[in-house]
Design a protein around this motif. Structure first.
Motif, PDB file in Angstrom:
ATOM      1  N   GLY A 236      -0.202 -12.929  -2.633  1.00 21.19           N
ATOM      2  CA  GLY A 236      -1.554 -12.454  -2.388  1.00 21.19           C
ATOM      3  C   GLY A 236      -1.878 -11.112  -3.028  1.00 21.19           C
ATOM      4  O   GLY A 236      -3.027 -10.711  -3.080  1.00 21.19           O
ATOM      5  N   ASN A 237      -0.857 -10.412  -3.506  1.00 20.89           N
ATOM      6  CA  ASN A 237      -1.086  -9.138  -4.181  1.00 20.89           C
ATOM      7  C   ASN A 237      -1.554  -9.370  -5.615  1.00 20.89           C
ATOM      8  O   ASN A 237      -1.155 -10.344  -6.256  1.00 20.89           O
ATOM      9  CB  ASN A 237       0.197  -8.289  -4.200  1.00 20.89           C
ATOM     10  N   ILE A 238      -2.393  -8.464  -6.118  1.00 24.35           N
ATOM     11  CA  ILE A 238      -2.918  -8.591  -7.480  1.00 24.35           C
ATOM     12  C   ILE A 238      -1.817  -8.304  -8.495  1.00 24.35           C
ATOM     13  O   ILE A 238      -1.147  -7.276  -8.431  1.00 24.35           O
ATOM     14  CB  ILE A 238      -4.105  -7.625  -7.705  1.00 24.35           C
ATOM     15  N   VAL A 239      -1.629  -9.238  -9.436  1.00 28.91           N
ATOM     16  CA  VAL A 239      -0.680  -9.066 -10.538  1.00 28.91           C
ATOM     17  C   VAL A 239      -1.503  -8.637 -11.746  1.00 28.91           C
ATOM     18  O   VAL A 239      -2.330  -9.402 -12.241  1.00 28.91           O
ATOM     19  CB  VAL A 239       0.073 -10.376 -10.842  1.00 28.91           C
ATOM     20  N   PRO A 240      -1.311  -7.390 -12.235  1.00 28.70           N
ATOM     21  CA  PRO A 240      -2.129  -6.913 -13.355  1.00 28.70           C
ATOM     22  C   PRO A 240      -1.814  -7.668 -14.646  1.00 28.70           C
ATOM     23  O   PRO A 240      -0.738  -8.258 -14.787  1.00 28.70           O
ATOM     24  CB  PRO A 240      -1.741  -5.440 -13.481  1.00 28.70           C
ATOM     25  N   THR A 241      -2.755  -7.642 -15.577  1.00 27.91           N
ATOM     26  CA  THR A 241      -2.540  -8.283 -16.874  1.00 27.91           C
ATOM     27  C   THR A 241      -1.456  -7.532 -17.641  1.00 27.91           C
ATOM     28  O   THR A 241      -1.207  -6.357 -17.390  1.00 27.91           O
ATOM     29  CB  THR A 241      -3.838  -8.314 -17.703  1.00 27.91           C
ATOM     30  N   GLN A 242      -0.825  -8.217 -18.590  1.00 28.98           N
ATOM     31  CA  GLN A 242       0.292  -7.652 -19.347  1.00 28.98           C
ATOM     32  C   GLN A 242      -0.155  -6.828 -20.552  1.00 28.98           C
ATOM     33  O   GLN A 242       0.658  -6.174 -21.190  1.00 28.98           O
ATOM     34  CB  GLN A 242       1.211  -8.783 -19.826  1.00 28.98           C
TER      35      GLN A 242
END
Length: 107
Positions: free
Chosen positions: A63-69
């Motif tokens: 549920g946590n936001i995974v930032p773009t690479q």
């Protein structure tokens, strides 16, 4: 096949979730020696692009936001397929999901 949309300004477009807005490098239409290349030789899009804007990321399994690479200004390697075309005047941009980008090009 990519869909196409038209906008008046690229600044009005803000990618959502894990989407990345890129502009592909344009193929050279003339060689270093000054010979003009036929359209058929330059019609395939180059796999390299510059990142214009990125979304904030997408929720992961927890549920946590995974930032773009990647970030704006990065040079990236794209697949030969996919992406959604966006036309702004005569310029063409593409939206890809972060996981579709093959690599970041370091200099």
């Amino acid at each position: 096949m990519a869909s196409q949309a038209t906008f008046k300004s690229i600044r009005s477009l803000v990618p959502l979730l894990d989407r990345v807005l890129v502009q592909r490098f344009k193929a050279e239409t003339k060689t270093a020696a000054g010979i003009y290349l036929p359209t058929s030789a330059t019609s395939n899009p180059l796999p390299e692009a510059t990142v214009i804007a990125v979304g904030p990321g997408a929720p992961g399994k927890d549920g946590n936001i995974v930032p773009t690479q990647v970030k704006a200004g990065d040079r990236v390697l794209l697949p030969g397929w996919g992406g959604n075309a966006i036309k702004v005047g005569e310029e063409e941009y593409y939206l890809f999901k972060d996981h579709e980008i093959l690599a970041k090009i370091e200099e």
